[in-house]
Design a protein around this motif. Structure first.
Motif, PDB file in Angstrom:
ATOM      1  N   SER A   1       0.814  -1.211   0.000  1.00 20.41           N
ATOM      2  CA  SER A   1       0.000   0.000   0.000  1.00 20.41           C
ATOM      3  C   SER A   1       0.847   1.261   0.000  1.00 20.41           C
ATOM      4  N   SER A   2       2.123   1.135  -0.291  1.00 20.06           N
ATOM      5  CA  SER A   2       2.988   2.311  -0.319  1.00 20.06           C
ATOM      6  C   SER A   2       4.137   2.081  -1.286  1.00 20.06           C
ATOM      7  N   VAL A   3       4.783   3.159  -1.669  1.00 25.12           N
ATOM      8  CA  VAL A   3       5.947   3.074  -2.550  1.00 25.12           C
ATOM      9  C   VAL A   3       7.069   2.316  -1.856  1.00 25.12           C
ATOM     10  N   ALA A   4       7.280   2.598  -0.569  1.00 28.01           N
ATOM     11  CA  ALA A   4       8.348   1.929   0.179  1.00 28.01           C
ATOM     12  C   ALA A   4       8.132   0.422   0.222  1.00 28.01           C
ATOM     13  N   ASP A   5       6.884   0.005   0.332  1.00 28.04           N
ATOM     14  CA  ASP A   5       6.565  -1.421   0.416  1.00 28.04           C
ATOM     15  C   ASP A   5       6.923  -2.140  -0.881  1.00 28.04           C
ATOM     16  N   ILE A   6       6.441  -1.618  -1.998  1.00 29.87           N
ATOM     17  CA  ILE A   6       6.700  -2.301  -3.265  1.00 29.87           C
ATOM     18  C   ILE A   6       8.169  -2.234  -3.657  1.00 29.87           C
ATOM     19  N   LEU A   7       8.847  -1.133  -3.300  1.00 32.44           N
ATOM     20  CA  LEU A   7      10.278  -1.031  -3.608  1.00 32.44           C
ATOM     21  C   LEU A   7      11.088  -2.032  -2.797  1.00 32.44           C
ATOM     22  N   ALA A   8      10.611  -2.374  -1.599  1.00 31.00           N
ATOM     23  CA  ALA A   8      11.300  -3.380  -0.796  1.00 31.00           C
ATOM     24  C   ALA A   8      10.947  -4.802  -1.230  1.00 31.00           C
ATOM     25  N   LEU A   9       9.725  -4.996  -1.730  1.00 31.13           N
ATOM     26  CA  LEU A   9       9.246  -6.329  -2.060  1.00 31.13           C
ATOM     27  C   LEU A   9       9.734  -6.832  -3.422  1.00 31.13           C
ATOM     28  N   ARG A  10       9.694  -5.983  -4.420  1.00 31.37           N
ATOM     29  CA  ARG A  10      10.005  -6.436  -5.783  1.00 31.37           C
ATOM     30  C   ARG A  10      11.398  -7.056  -5.917  1.00 31.37           C
ATOM     31  N   PRO A  11      12.438  -6.445  -5.380  1.00 30.40           N
ATOM     32  CA  PRO A  11      13.769  -7.062  -5.525  1.00 30.40           C
ATOM     33  C   PRO A  11      13.847  -8.463  -4.915  1.00 30.40           C
ATOM     34  N   VAL A  12      13.130  -8.694  -3.828  1.00 32.40           N
ATOM     35  CA  VAL A  12      13.143 -10.015  -3.200  1.00 32.40           C
ATOM     36  C   VAL A  12      12.481 -11.044  -4.110  1.00 32.40           C
TER      37      VAL A  12
ATOM     38  N   ASN B   1       5.390   1.117  -9.938  1.00 31.91           N
ATOM     39  CA  ASN B   1       5.707   2.304  -9.152  1.00 31.91           C
ATOM     40  C   ASN B   1       4.558   3.317  -9.174  1.00 31.91           C
ATOM     41  N   VAL B   2       3.915   3.456 -10.335  1.00 28.16           N
ATOM     42  CA  VAL B   2       2.754   4.348 -10.419  1.00 28.16           C
ATOM     43  C   VAL B   2       1.617   3.813  -9.553  1.00 28.16           C
ATOM     44  N   LEU B   3       1.386   2.510  -9.600  1.00 29.60           N
ATOM     45  CA  LEU B   3       0.337   1.901  -8.793  1.00 29.60           C
ATOM     46  C   LEU B   3       0.600   2.128  -7.305  1.00 29.60           C
ATOM     47  N   ALA B   4       1.829   1.910  -6.875  1.00 32.38           N
ATOM     48  CA  ALA B   4       2.161   2.089  -5.465  1.00 32.38           C
ATOM     49  C   ALA B   4       1.935   3.527  -5.031  1.00 32.38           C
ATOM     50  N   ALA B   5       2.281   4.489  -5.895  1.00 32.00           N
ATOM     51  CA  ALA B   5       2.070   5.899  -5.568  1.00 32.00           C
ATOM     52  C   ALA B   5       0.579   6.220  -5.428  1.00 32.00           C
TER      53      ALA B   5
ATOM     54  N   LEU C   1      -1.830   4.083  -4.566  1.00 36.92           N
ATOM     55  CA  LEU C   1      -2.319   3.463  -3.342  1.00 36.92           C
ATOM     56  C   LEU C   1      -1.916   4.275  -2.120  1.00 36.92           C
ATOM     57  N   GLU C   2      -0.705   4.791  -2.117  1.00 38.13           N
ATOM     58  CA  GLU C   2      -0.248   5.609  -0.994  1.00 38.13           C
ATOM     59  C   GLU C   2      -1.040   6.914  -0.925  1.00 38.13           C
ATOM     60  N   PHE C   3      -1.312   7.518  -2.084  1.00 40.92           N
ATOM     61  CA  PHE C   3      -2.124   8.738  -2.125  1.00 40.92           C
ATOM     62  C   PHE C   3      -3.525   8.470  -1.575  1.00 40.92           C
ATOM     63  N   GLN C   4      -4.107   7.352  -1.967  1.00 37.03           N
ATOM     64  CA  GLN C   4      -5.442   6.997  -1.491  1.00 37.03           C
ATOM     65  C   GLN C   4      -5.451   6.826   0.017  1.00 37.03           C
ATOM     66  N   ARG C   5      -4.446   6.166   0.568  1.00 41.47           N
ATOM     67  CA  ARG C   5      -4.370   5.970   2.009  1.00 41.47           C
ATOM     68  C   ARG C   5      -4.207   7.295   2.739  1.00 41.47           C
ATOM     69  N   ASP C   6      -3.363   8.194   2.199  1.00 45.49           N
ATOM     70  CA  ASP C   6      -3.147   9.494   2.830  1.00 45.49           C
ATOM     71  C   ASP C   6      -4.415  10.341   2.791  1.00 45.49           C
ATOM     72  N   MET C   7      -5.190  10.251   1.701  1.00 48.23           N
ATOM     73  CA  MET C   7      -6.427  11.005   1.609  1.00 48.23           C
ATOM     74  C   MET C   7      -7.438  10.528   2.648  1.00 48.23           C
ATOM     75  N   ILE C   8      -7.494   9.211   2.883  1.00 52.26           N
ATOM     76  CA  ILE C   8      -8.398   8.675   3.902  1.00 52.26           C
ATOM     77  C   ILE C   8      -8.001   9.200   5.273  1.00 52.26           C
TER      78      ILE C   8
END
Length: 204
Positions: free
Chosen positions: A74-85, A117-121, A123-130
């Motif tokens: 649900s965040s850019v940091a999450d997907i950036l950490a997950l994809r390389p693994v 990366n666009v998707l993660a951004a 999702l993070e925007f949606q969470r911040d708006m909530i």
């Protein structure tokens, strides 16, 4: 190569019924299920109990399948950490519903990388708006005098307002009542409920 299903919900009040509906054919085929307990959306996927157990049991070439992208990250940091693994371990990640269905989100090609990366951004925007809407709602409620949360049992009760006398406010109502009954009105300044003291004559 095998399919492995990951399910997660954010709070104890939510259920995984919608996720199971999206994954129904895979469930019917006997694909193993890994469920993550209710956790904050700010917790990275790699730190969640259910997903960690999944990573400990997968093999090269296995496909992790989720109902929708928000169930896993649900965040850019999450997907950036997950994809390389996922890429390093030779795994695939596919979403079963929504616009991303059928796409391997663990692919290392430039197009997929940009899209993820666009998707993660988003999702993070949606969470911040909530979160922002929740804060604004709390501020608006407090500004209008509403008390949010539980009442403090040790908080003193507000003072009670004096009740007005019959027929009006204070002594005016008492004096009008006396006039209606043909009695002499009380002297100015005397408390309205204070009867004449014994042994003293009321001044004319």
């Amino acid at each position: 190569m095998a399919d492995r299903l990951y399910l997660r919900h954010s709070t104890d009040k939510q259920t995984d019924a919608r996720q199971r509906h999206a994954l129904a054919p895979l469930l019917a085929a006997g694909a193993p299920v890994y469920e993550g307990p209710a956790t904050s959306t700010r917790q990275l996927s790699l730190d969640r109990v259910g997903f960690t157990r999944l990573l400990n049991e997968v093999a090269v070439g296995d496909t992790i399948r989720i109902a929708d992208a928000a169930r896993l990250f649900s965040s850019v940091a999450d997907i950036l950490a997950l994809r390389p693994v996922l890429i390093r371990r030779g795994l695939h990640l596919r979403v079963e519903s929504g616009l991303l269905s059928g796409i391997d989100l663990a692919s290392d090609d430039p197009g997929t990388k940009m899209m993820v990366n666009v998707l993660a951004a988003v999702l993070e925007f949606q969470r911040d708006m909530i979160s922002e809407n929740t804060r604004e709602g709390v501020d608006a409620a407090e500004a209008s005098g509403k008390t949010l949360g539980r009442t403090d049992p040790h908080r003193p009760a507000p003072p009670r307002r004096a009740r007005p006398g019959p027929g009006g406010q204070g002594g005016q109502g008492v004096r009008r009542r006396h006039r209606r009954q043909g009695l002499r009105p009380p002297a100015p300044g005397r408390p309205e409920d204070d009867p004449p003291r014994s042994g003293r004559r009321r001044s004319p």
